[in-house]
Design a protein around this motif. Structure first.
Motif, PDB file in Angstrom:
ATOM      1  N   THR A   3     -22.650  47.486 -68.523  1.00 41.24           N
ATOM      2  CA  THR A   3     -23.155  47.217 -67.175  1.00 41.24           C
ATOM      3  C   THR A   3     -24.257  46.197 -67.295  1.00 41.24           C
ATOM      4  O   THR A   3     -25.231  46.373 -68.040  1.00 41.24           O
ATOM      5  N   PHE A   4     -24.110  45.097 -66.569  1.00 34.21           N
ATOM      6  CA  PHE A   4     -25.079  44.009 -66.616  1.00 34.21           C
ATOM      7  C   PHE A   4     -26.134  44.199 -65.558  1.00 34.21           C
ATOM      8  O   PHE A   4     -26.042  45.113 -64.735  1.00 34.21           O
ATOM      9  N   ASP A   6     -26.882  42.484 -62.955  1.00 25.76           N
ATOM     10  CA  ASP A   6     -26.487  42.282 -61.558  1.00 25.76           C
ATOM     11  C   ASP A   6     -25.527  43.348 -61.068  1.00 25.76           C
ATOM     12  O   ASP A   6     -25.008  43.288 -59.956  1.00 25.76           O
ATOM     13  N   GLY A   7     -25.265  44.340 -61.916  1.00 24.89           N
ATOM     14  CA  GLY A   7     -24.405  45.434 -61.524  1.00 24.89           C
ATOM     15  C   GLY A   7     -22.960  45.277 -61.939  1.00 24.89           C
ATOM     16  O   GLY A   7     -22.158  46.190 -61.747  1.00 24.89           O
ATOM     17  N   GLU A   8     -22.646  44.145 -62.518  1.00 23.45           N
ATOM     18  CA  GLU A   8     -21.260  43.925 -62.922  1.00 23.45           C
ATOM     19  C   GLU A   8     -20.971  44.716 -64.179  1.00 23.45           C
ATOM     20  O   GLU A   8     -21.781  44.766 -65.100  1.00 23.45           O
ATOM     21  N   ARG A   9     -19.770  45.285 -64.230  1.00 25.80           N
ATOM     22  CA  ARG A   9     -19.372  46.087 -65.360  1.00 25.80           C
ATOM     23  C   ARG A   9     -18.145  45.436 -65.991  1.00 25.80           C
ATOM     24  O   ARG A   9     -17.156  45.164 -65.337  1.00 25.80           O
ATOM     25  N   LEU A  10     -18.231  45.220 -67.326  1.00 24.25           N
ATOM     26  CA  LEU A  10     -17.138  44.575 -68.051  1.00 24.25           C
ATOM     27  C   LEU A  10     -16.840  45.358 -69.304  1.00 24.25           C
ATOM     28  O   LEU A  10     -17.735  45.987 -69.880  1.00 24.25           O
TER      29      LEU A  10
END
Length: 338
Positions: A3-4, A6-10
Motif C-alpha cells: 500500500t502506497f 496515496d492509497g494505491e495498492r499493488l
C-alpha cells in the motif's frame, strides 16, 4: 501486496522489494506534533539518566567518605588508647623512680647513722670510764631547772604562809589548808585537827562530811572560770548566765565570794531585768494589736520613742516612700511568727 502513500495498492514481487533501488525507511515516520513530543520525552529521559548517574556518583562518594571517616576515627581511637597506655606506663615508671630515689636516700641516711654509731663506739672505747658519770648536758639541765621552777611557783608553801600572808589566792590557800588538816587528822587520829578542818571547810567534823565538802570545793576554780567567761560575753543575758551557774548551784556561796563587786552587781542586774515584765520600747519587734488591720500580721521594729507614741518601721514598707508611722503603745503588740 504493498500500500502506497496515496492509497494505491499493488502486488509487488519480493525481489523488487529487496532491490537497492527501493528506499526502505529505517525509522517510522510520525506527524510533527508527535515527533516533538517524542523528542521532548527523549530529552527528559536523557536528563533523568544524567540525574541518576549524578546521584549514583554522589552516593558512591558519600559512602567512600563515610568509610574513610570511620577508618580515620578508628585510627584516632587506637592512637588515644595507645597514648593512654603510654601515659599510665610513664606514671608507673615515675613512681618506680621515686621509690628508687627514696630507697637511695634511706640508704645514704643509714650509712650516715652507721658511721655515727661507729664513731660513738670508738669514742666510748677511747674515753676513760670515770668521765661518763654524768651524761646530762648543760642545756638539758637548764630545761629541767626551768620546768621545776615553774612547778614550784604554782605551789603553796606552808613555810611561806607561816612567814607572811598570801599575796593572791587566799581562798584557795584556806581550802587547801582545810584539806591538809583533814589528812593530818586521819594520819594522826587527831580530833582537834579534824575539828579545825571542819571549821575551815564549813562542814560537820566527820571524815565523810569533810570529804564531801572537799569534793565540792574542788569544783570551785572551774566554776569561777566558767562564770567569769559567760559574764564577759557582750550582751550577756540572765538565761545564759543561769545555764552555767545552775551546774554549780551547790557551791553558790563559795563562788560568789570569789567574784568581784562588779561581777556580782552584773549578775544582780541581769536577774532583775529578767523578772521585769516585757515593755515595748526601742528595738522591740512588734505588730499591730488590731486583728482587723493588715499590719496585724506584719513585722515592724520600734525605732523611736516619743513618750506617749512610738515610731515603728515596718518591713513591708521598705520599698515604699513611707517606711514608718507613729502609734500609741497600746496599739502595738509583740510580733510572733505566724
Amino acid at each position: 501486496m504493498v500500500t502506497f502513500a496515496d492509497g494505491e495498492r499493488l502486488l509487488v514481487n519480493n525481489a523488487d522489494l529487496d532491490a537497492a533501488s527501493v528506499p526502505f525507511p529505517t525509522e517510522p515516520s510520525y506527524s510533527p506534533q508527535y515527533s516533538e513530543a517524542i523528542a521532548a520525552l527523549k530529552e527528559q529521559h536523557k536528563l533523568e539518566l544524567e540525574r541518576l548517574q549524578q546521584e549514583l556518583r554522589i552516593g558512591l562518594q558519600s559512602e567512600a567518605t563515610a568509610r574513610a571517616e570511620e577508618q580515620v576515627s578508628e585510627q584516632i581511637q587506637s592512637l588515644q588508647n595507645l597514648y593512654k597506655q603510654q601515659k599510665e606506663q610513664n606514671i608507673q615508671l615515675q613512681q618506680r623512680l621515686d621509690e628508687m630515689e627514696s630507697l637511695r636516700q634511706l640508704e645514704a641516711e643509714n650509712q650516715q647513722l652507721r658511721q655515727r654509731i661507729q664513731d660513738l663506739e670508738n669514742a666510748v672505747e677511747q674515753r676513760p670510764s670515770q668521765e661518763w658519770g654524768n651524761t646530762m648536758t648543760q642545756q638539758a639541765t637548764k630545761v629541767l631547772n626551768k620546768q621545776v621552777k615553774q612547778a614550784l611557783e604554782k605551789t603553796i608553801d606552808l613555810r611561806s604562809l607561816a612567814v607572811e600572808p598570801p599575796k593572791e589566792n587566799a581562798q584557795e590557800c584556806l581550802r587547801l589548808m582545810g584539806m591538809a588538816l583533814k589528812n593530818l587528822a586521819s594520819a594522826m587520829n587527831n580530833t582537834q585537827a579534824l575539828e579545825a578542818a571542819a571549821i575551815i571547810l564549813g562542814s560537820e567534823p566527820t571524815q565523810s562530811a569533810i570529804a564531801y565538802r572537799a569534793e565540792q570545793l574542788s569544783m570551785l576554780p572551774q566554776a569561777v572560770s566558767d562564770i567569769r567567761a559567760v559574764l564577759a560575753k557582750p550582751g550577756c543575758s540572765w538565761q545564759e548566765f543561769w545555764d552555767v551557774a545552775q551546774e554549780y548551784e551547790v557551791i553558790k556561796q563559795d563562788y560568789w565570794a570569789e567574784l568581784t563587786t562588779q561581777e556580782t552587781d552584773l549578775i544582780t542586774a541581769l536577774q532583775n531585768a529578767s523578772s521585769q515584765p516585757n515593755i515595748i520600747g526601742i528595738g522591740s519587734i512588734v505588730a499591730h494589736a488590731d486583728p482587723y488591720r493588715t499590719l496585724y500580721v506584719e513585722r515592724g521594729e520600734v525605732v523611736e520613742d516619743l513618750g506617749e507614741e512610738l515610731v515603728v518601721a515596718w518591713d513591708c514598707w521598705k520599698e515604699q516612700s513611707k517606711k514608718a508611722d507613729r502609734y500609741f503603745r497600746d496599739e502595738l503588740r509583740f510580733w510572733q511568727p505566724q
